[in-house]
Design a protein around this motif. Structure first.
Motif, short mmCIF file in Angstrom:
data_model
loop_
_atom_site.label_atom_id
_atom_site.label_comp_id
_atom_site.label_asym_id
_atom_site.label_seq_id
_atom_site.Cartn_x
_atom_site.Cartn_y
_atom_site.Cartn_z
N GLY A 68 0.79 -1.21 0.00
CA GLY A 68 0.00 0.00 0.00
C GLY A 68 0.83 1.27 0.00
O GLY A 68 0.38 2.32 0.49
N ASP A 69 2.02 1.21 -0.56
CA ASP A 69 2.94 2.34 -0.61
C ASP A 69 2.48 3.36 -1.65
O ASP A 69 2.45 3.07 -2.84
CB ASP A 69 4.34 1.83 -0.94
CG ASP A 69 5.42 2.88 -0.84
OD1 ASP A 69 5.28 3.94 -1.48
OD2 ASP A 69 6.42 2.63 -0.15
N LYS A 70 2.14 4.56 -1.20
CA LYS A 70 1.59 5.57 -2.11
C LYS A 70 2.64 6.11 -3.09
O LYS A 70 2.32 6.44 -4.24
CB LYS A 70 0.97 6.72 -1.31
CG LYS A 70 -0.28 6.30 -0.55
CD LYS A 70 -0.91 7.48 0.18
CE LYS A 70 -2.18 7.06 0.91
NZ LYS A 70 -2.81 8.19 1.65
N ALA A 71 3.89 6.21 -2.64
CA ALA A 71 4.95 6.68 -3.54
C ALA A 71 5.17 5.68 -4.67
O ALA A 71 5.38 6.05 -5.83
CB ALA A 71 6.25 6.90 -2.76
N ALA A 72 5.12 4.40 -4.34
CA ALA A 72 5.26 3.36 -5.36
C ALA A 72 4.07 3.37 -6.30
O ALA A 72 4.22 3.17 -7.51
CB ALA A 72 5.41 1.99 -4.70
N GLU A 73 2.90 3.62 -5.77
CA GLU A 73 1.70 3.73 -6.60
C GLU A 73 1.85 4.87 -7.60
O GLU A 73 1.45 4.77 -8.77
CB GLU A 73 0.47 3.95 -5.72
CG GLU A 73 -0.85 3.76 -6.42
CD GLU A 73 -1.17 2.31 -6.73
OE1 GLU A 73 -1.27 1.99 -7.94
OE2 GLU A 73 -1.31 1.50 -5.79
N ALA A 74 2.46 5.97 -7.15
CA ALA A 74 2.68 7.11 -8.03
C ALA A 74 3.66 6.78 -9.15
O ALA A 74 3.53 7.26 -10.28
CB ALA A 74 3.19 8.30 -7.22
N VAL A 75 4.64 5.93 -8.84
CA VAL A 75 5.59 5.49 -9.87
C VAL A 75 4.86 4.73 -10.96
O VAL A 75 5.05 4.96 -12.16
CB VAL A 75 6.71 4.61 -9.25
CG1 VAL A 75 7.52 3.93 -10.34
CG2 VAL A 75 7.62 5.45 -8.37
N LEU A 76 3.98 3.82 -10.57
CA LEU A 76 3.20 3.06 -11.56
C LEU A 76 2.31 3.98 -12.37
O LEU A 76 2.18 3.82 -13.59
CB LEU A 76 2.35 2.00 -10.85
CG LEU A 76 3.06 0.83 -10.19
CD1 LEU A 76 2.05 -0.10 -9.55
CD2 LEU A 76 3.92 0.07 -11.18
N ALA A 77 1.68 4.95 -11.70
CA ALA A 77 0.77 5.86 -12.40
C ALA A 77 1.50 6.74 -13.40
O ALA A 77 0.94 7.11 -14.44
CB ALA A 77 0.03 6.73 -11.38
N ALA A 78 2.75 7.07 -13.10
CA ALA A 78 3.52 7.96 -13.98
C ALA A 78 4.22 7.21 -15.11
O ALA A 78 4.68 7.81 -16.08
CB ALA A 78 4.56 8.72 -13.16
N GLN A 79 4.29 5.88 -14.99
CA GLN A 79 5.05 5.10 -15.96
C GLN A 79 4.43 5.16 -17.34
O GLN A 79 3.20 5.14 -17.50
CB GLN A 79 5.13 3.64 -15.50
CG GLN A 79 5.93 2.73 -16.41
CD GLN A 79 7.41 3.09 -16.44
OE1 GLN A 79 7.93 3.62 -15.45
NE2 GLN A 79 8.08 2.80 -17.52
N GLY A 80 5.26 5.21 -18.34
CA GLY A 80 4.82 5.13 -19.73
C GLY A 80 5.80 4.30 -20.52
O GLY A 80 6.77 3.76 -19.97
N SER A 81 5.58 4.17 -21.79
CA SER A 81 6.52 3.44 -22.65
C SER A 81 7.84 4.21 -22.71
O SER A 81 7.88 5.43 -22.55
CB SER A 81 5.94 3.27 -24.05
OG SER A 81 4.81 2.42 -24.01
#
Length: 280
Positions: free
Chosen positions: A258-271
């Motif tokens: 439930g790490d919010k910073a890690a969640e933000a990494v996934l949300a920002a990821q693109g190709s």
């Protein structure tokens, strides 16, 4: 709806996530083995335990494999705070009774191994959230534990919060059909590549997209490395290993801890120049 985004910020996010990992990996990790009795079989577990584990990963190696070649990947996960419990399956080249089993016979025994490993982990580190992870054949095991083949194989484990898959065994005839992954409602990350084929088994790398494309929508992630083959999980020197393994850490921290910073990494990821990235 599937989205395919090509930008630079995803590469930056993954780079930052990976850059943070080596510092974490300096924490002491105890590596040990133990043997469990599962039915009439002895099952060896490899256990990697950081000083203060935050979560648990039950890891299943590929067909014929064993835990040791995945050390670079497993070290990153322990560095992120995960205790890892990895059985040695009967199809492993290192298993003393490998000649007694083929891959078909190993199927149900793998699931039994993982169930026993999960019970062991729950007692060894009570109260910690768990993920199932695997490579190739082991990825199918992880997906089953996350809900795949529901109704055909009653092996879903409610303790599995997410499934992390490096490659897959492809679309196995007689087993994997159009609805096999429809019951997977938990978060899934599939890591594969456009050269991810196995002669005689997987002729078309697109087969690895099947769990992503046909599972229940929501929190499903796909990384497809350019020029990446089937053995990325145990080749840390390969282009794309750093990016994909960093994303695996972000996925585990986000969906299991439930790490919010890690969640933000996934949300920002693109190709990126190295890989295509999709979510659904």
């Amino acid at each position: 709806m599937t989205k395919l985004i090509l930008n630079r910020r995803g590469l930056l996010a993954a780079t930052l996530a990976f850059a943070a990992t080596p510092a974490l990996a300096l924490a002491a990790t105890a590596i040990s083995t133990t043997t469990l009795k599962v039915g009439d079989r002895d099952v060896e577990l490899t256990i990697l335990r950081p000083d203060a584990p935050k979560g648990i990963i039950i890891f299943s190696h590929g067909a014929g494999g064993w835990p040791a070649p995945y050390k670079a990947l497993l070290d990153l996960w322990t560095g992120a705070g995960f205790m890892i419990v990895a059985p040695l399956h009967v199809d492993s080249q290192k298993h003393p009774k490998r000649a007694d089993y083929d891959l078909r016979a190993a199927f149900s025994l793998r699931l039994a191994d993982l169930a026993a490993a999960t019970d062991y982990a729950e007692k060894a580190a009570p109260g910690l959230p768990m993920a199932s992870a695997g490579h190739s054949y082991g990825s199918l095991m992880s997906l089953i534990r996350a809900g795949a083949l529901e109704g055909m194989i009653p092996a879903q484990d409610p303790r599995t919060k997410a499934a992390l898959c490096f490659s897959s065994p492809g679309v196995i005839k007689g087993l994997i059909g159009p609805t096999s992954y429809a019951s997977v409602k938990k978060p899934v990350l599939m890591v594969t590549g456009d050269q991810d084929v196995l002669p005689g088994m997987i002729a078309d790398w697109h087969e690895h997209l099947y769990p992503f494309e046909t599972s229940a929508p929501g929190e499903k992630y796909l990384w497809v490395g350019k020029g990446i083959g089937h053995g990325l999980a145990y080749h840390p020197e390969a282009p794309g290993f750093a990016e994909s393994s960093a994303l695996s850490v972000a996925f585990l921290k986000a969906k299991v801890l439930g790490d919010k910073a890690a969640e933000a990494v996934l949300a920002a990821q693109g190709s990126t120049p190295l890989a295509d990235w999709k979510t659904r």
